[in-house]
Motif scaffolding. Structure first.
Motif, PDB file in Angstrom:
ATOM      1  N   THR A  12       0.849  -1.191   0.000  1.00 24.94           N
ATOM      2  CA  THR A  12       0.000   0.000   0.000  1.00 24.94           C
ATOM      3  C   THR A  12       0.883   1.240   0.000  1.00 24.94           C
ATOM      4  OG1 THR A  12      -1.741  -1.165   1.210  1.00 24.94           O
ATOM      5  CG2 THR A  12      -1.820   1.242   1.222  1.00 24.94           C
ATOM      6  N   SER A  52      -4.958  -0.991  -5.886  1.00 21.19           N
ATOM      7  CA  SER A  52      -5.304  -1.470  -4.543  1.00 21.19           C
ATOM      8  C   SER A  52      -5.014  -0.417  -3.483  1.00 21.19           C
ATOM      9  CB  SER A  52      -4.590  -2.787  -4.227  1.00 21.19           C
ATOM     10  OG  SER A  52      -3.198  -2.620  -4.204  1.00 21.19           O
ATOM     11  N   CYS A  54      -5.422   2.840  -3.944  1.00 20.73           N
ATOM     12  CA  CYS A  54      -6.598   3.726  -4.019  1.00 20.73           C
ATOM     13  C   CYS A  54      -7.755   3.122  -3.226  1.00 20.73           C
ATOM     14  CB  CYS A  54      -7.016   3.951  -5.467  1.00 20.73           C
ATOM     15  SG  CYS A  54      -5.916   4.995  -6.432  1.00 20.73           S
ATOM     16  N   SER A  55      -7.964   1.822  -3.376  1.00 20.73           N
ATOM     17  CA  SER A  55      -9.034   1.136  -2.640  1.00 20.73           C
ATOM     18  C   SER A  55      -8.799   1.194  -1.140  1.00 20.73           C
ATOM     19  CB  SER A  55      -9.142  -0.322  -3.083  1.00 20.73           C
ATOM     20  OG  SER A  55      -9.520  -0.403  -4.423  1.00 20.73           O
ATOM     21  N   PHE A  56      -7.561   1.038  -0.713  1.00 17.93           N
ATOM     22  CA  PHE A  56      -7.226   1.097   0.706  1.00 17.93           C
ATOM     23  C   PHE A  56      -7.652   2.434   1.312  1.00 17.93           C
ATOM     24  CE2 PHE A  56      -4.364   2.404   4.118  1.00 17.93           C
ATOM     25  CZ  PHE A  56      -4.503   1.351   5.010  1.00 17.93           C
ATOM     26  N   TYR A  57      -7.462   3.515   0.559  1.00 18.36           N
ATOM     27  CA  TYR A  57      -7.825   4.852   1.037  1.00 18.36           C
ATOM     28  C   TYR A  57      -9.277   5.202   0.713  1.00 18.36           C
ATOM     29  CZ  TYR A  57      -2.889   5.529   2.049  1.00 18.36           C
ATOM     30  OH  TYR A  57      -1.616   5.395   2.557  1.00 18.36           O
ATOM     31  N   ARG A  58     -10.104   4.199   0.481  1.00 14.85           N
ATOM     32  CA  ARG A  58     -11.550   4.330   0.280  1.00 14.85           C
ATOM     33  C   ARG A  58     -11.916   5.005  -1.036  1.00 14.85           C
ATOM     34  NH1 ARG A  58     -12.548   1.181   4.274  1.00 14.85           N
ATOM     35  NH2 ARG A  58     -12.524   1.937   6.398  1.00 14.85           N
ATOM     36  N   GLY A  59     -11.139   4.738  -2.065  1.00 13.16           N
ATOM     37  CA  GLY A  59     -11.447   5.287  -3.381  1.00 13.16           C
ATOM     38  C   GLY A  59     -11.209   4.244  -4.440  1.00 13.16           C
ATOM     39  N   SER A  60     -11.067   4.700  -5.654  1.00 11.52           N
ATOM     40  CA  SER A  60     -10.722   3.808  -6.758  1.00 11.52           C
ATOM     41  C   SER A  60      -9.837   4.582  -7.723  1.00 11.52           C
ATOM     42  CB  SER A  60     -11.978   3.315  -7.473  1.00 11.52           C
ATOM     43  OG  SER A  60     -12.583   4.375  -8.186  1.00 11.52           O
ATOM     44  N   GLY A  83      -4.635   8.841  -2.196  1.00 14.27           N
ATOM     45  CA  GLY A  83      -5.353   8.922  -0.933  1.00 14.27           C
ATOM     46  C   GLY A  83      -4.948  10.181  -0.211  1.00 14.27           C
TER      47      GLY A  83
END
Length: 184
Positions: A12, A52, A54-60, A83
């Protein structure tokens, strides 16, 4: 790059991440991660690492790309905010199209200087930790990418200030006392 016995299977991006470079091992495309004080290889592609994260930080990655395209009006290879880390954007920009296996992602804040290489066709990127990254990308293109990332930072910071001012206004706003209904 220091040797390690074990490569992590995922990674991440964080504020210590300076660059994500493709690392080819046979037929597999992995990620060489350059951090402020270390380097290692992750067993996933650069695209997967960015996506992934971006997904970790609640986005895409898709929403980050759309936000950037709206903010700086760059359709091809836009910089993105992966993020937000304690109020500061994790701003990265690609050297190629994000899905291109040769694409390198650089942290806006970690890039100290971009110079031409000896051939005049490629670049040498100097990172703030003293690491140099040679790239087969023109220095003009990289400087433009870095400039777009700076514009995205300004857009983000301005939006952040507007939001903070709106919150202060809403908390200071006084509402008139509530009237009682005649039947109460």
């Amino acid at each position: 790059m220091g040797k390690r016995n074990h490569q992590p299977s995922s990674y991440t991006v964080c504020s210590n991440t300076y660059a994500l470079l493709p690392y080819i091992d046979g037929n597999r495309s992995w990620t060489r991660v350059i951090e402020d004080r270390s380097e290692f290889v992750v067993e996933e592609s650069v695209y997967k690492t960015v996506s992934s994260s971006c997904s970790f930080y609640r986005g895409s990655l898709e929403s980050a790309t759309l936000y950037s395209q709206k903010a700086v009006r760059v359709k091809h290879k836009p910089p993105i905010i992966i993020g937000e880390y304690y109020g500061n954007p994790l701003l990265f920009f690609p050297t190629h199209s994000p899905k291109n296996k040769e694409s390198v992602w650089l942290n806006f804040d970690a890039v100290e200087l971009v110079e031409s290489d000896d051939s005049g066709k490629g670049s040498i990127v100097y990172l703030s930790n003293g690491v140099t990254v040679p790239l087969d990308v023109s220095p003009i293109a990289l400087r433009n990418q870095h400039s777009f990332a700076g514009s995205l930072r300004r857009y983000f910071k301005n939006a952040q200030q507007v939001h903070q001012h709106q919150m202060v206004y809403l908390t200071k706003r006084r509402y008139p006392p509530r009237r009682q209904h005649p039947l109460d």
